[in-house]
Design a protein around this motif. Structure first.
Motif, PDB file in Angstrom:
ATOM      1  N   LEU A 109       1.109  -1.564  -0.103  1.00 20.37           N
ATOM      2  CA  LEU A 109      -0.310   0.472   0.035  1.00 20.37           C
ATOM      3  C   LEU A 109       1.152   1.226  -0.328  1.00 20.37           C
ATOM      4  O   LEU A 109       0.734   2.071  -0.595  1.00 20.37           O
ATOM      5  N   GLY A 110       1.850   1.058   0.996  1.00 24.04           N
ATOM      6  CA  GLY A 110       2.706   2.590   0.556  1.00 24.04           C
ATOM      7  C   GLY A 110       3.198   2.668  -0.566  1.00 24.04           C
ATOM      8  O   GLY A 110       3.710   3.609  -0.975  1.00 24.04           O
ATOM      9  N   ILE A 111       3.676   1.770  -1.415  1.00 19.73           N
ATOM     10  CA  ILE A 111       4.731   1.667  -2.363  1.00 19.73           C
ATOM     11  C   ILE A 111       3.501   1.667  -3.474  1.00 19.73           C
ATOM     12  O   ILE A 111       4.217   3.172  -4.156  1.00 19.73           O
ATOM     13  N   MET A 112       2.522   1.708  -3.156  1.00 16.13           N
ATOM     14  CA  MET A 112       1.244   1.899  -4.775  1.00 16.13           C
ATOM     15  C   MET A 112       1.070   3.280  -4.827  1.00 16.13           C
ATOM     16  O   MET A 112       0.394   4.000  -5.288  1.00 16.13           O
ATOM     17  N   THR A 113       0.379   3.715  -3.256  1.00 14.66           N
ATOM     18  CA  THR A 113       0.331   5.740  -2.679  1.00 14.66           C
ATOM     19  C   THR A 113       1.366   6.160  -3.367  1.00 14.66           C
ATOM     20  O   THR A 113       1.065   7.052  -3.882  1.00 14.66           O
TER      21      THR A 113
END
Length: 130
Positions: free
Chosen positions: A4-8
Motif C-alpha cells: 500500500l505504501g509503495i502504490m501510494t
C-alpha cells in the motif's frame, strides 16, 4: 502490507506527472518491480485499484507489472548471474555477490489521454468572439 505504501507513492507520482503534462485521464501504468523488494504482485494490484477509486484522474486505469528476477555480480570472479531470493553465492566460484538488479521499483511508462488540440482551438475561438 508495504504494498500500500509503495502504490501510494506510485499513484502520487503518476498523478503529478499526468497533471503537469495536461492529461485528462490515465489509462495504463507499467511498473517493473524487483523480486527482492518482497512485494507481492496481487497485493500491489489490489492497492493500486483501491487508491485509483479516490483519484478521478486514475479511475479505471490499468496496472501492468513486470517482476524483475534478481541478478548479482560475484565480488571475487566478477561473474554476473541470475538467482532466487535465497541463493546469492556465485555458482562459478562460491564467492560472495552484490545485487545489481531486482531490488528496485520503476515506473516504466504512463499511458494517458490528452485533450484534443482542435477542441481546444474551437473552444478558444468561440470564447474570443463573445
Amino acid at each position: 502490507m508495504h504494498e500500500l505504501g509503495i502504490m501510494t507513492g506510485v499513484v502520487e507520482s503518476v498523478s503529478s506527472a499526468a497533471r503537469s503534462n495536461g492529461a485528462t485521464r490515465v489509462l495504463k501504468v507499467s511498473l517493473s518491480v524487483g523480486e527482492m523488494t518482497e512485494a507481492i504482485e496481487d497485493a500491489l494490484q489490489f492497492a493500486f485499484e483501491v487508491l485509483c477509486e479516490t483519484e478521478p484522474l486514475l479511475k479505471d486505469a490499468k496496472l501492468e507489472i513486470t517482476m524483475v528476477e534478481p541478478k548479482s555480480r560475484c565480488l571475487d570472479c566478477g561473474k554476473e548471474f541470475r538467482h532466487d531470493r535465497f541463493h546469492v553465492t556465485c555458482p562459478e566460484c562460491g564467492g560472495f555477490a552484490e545485487l545489481i538488479e531486482g531490488k528496485d521499483l520503476r515506473i516504466d511508462s504512463i499511458e494517458v489521454d490528452l485533450p484534443d488540440d482542435e477542441e481546444d482551438a474551437d473552444a478558444n475561438a468561440s470564447s474570443d468572439g463573445d
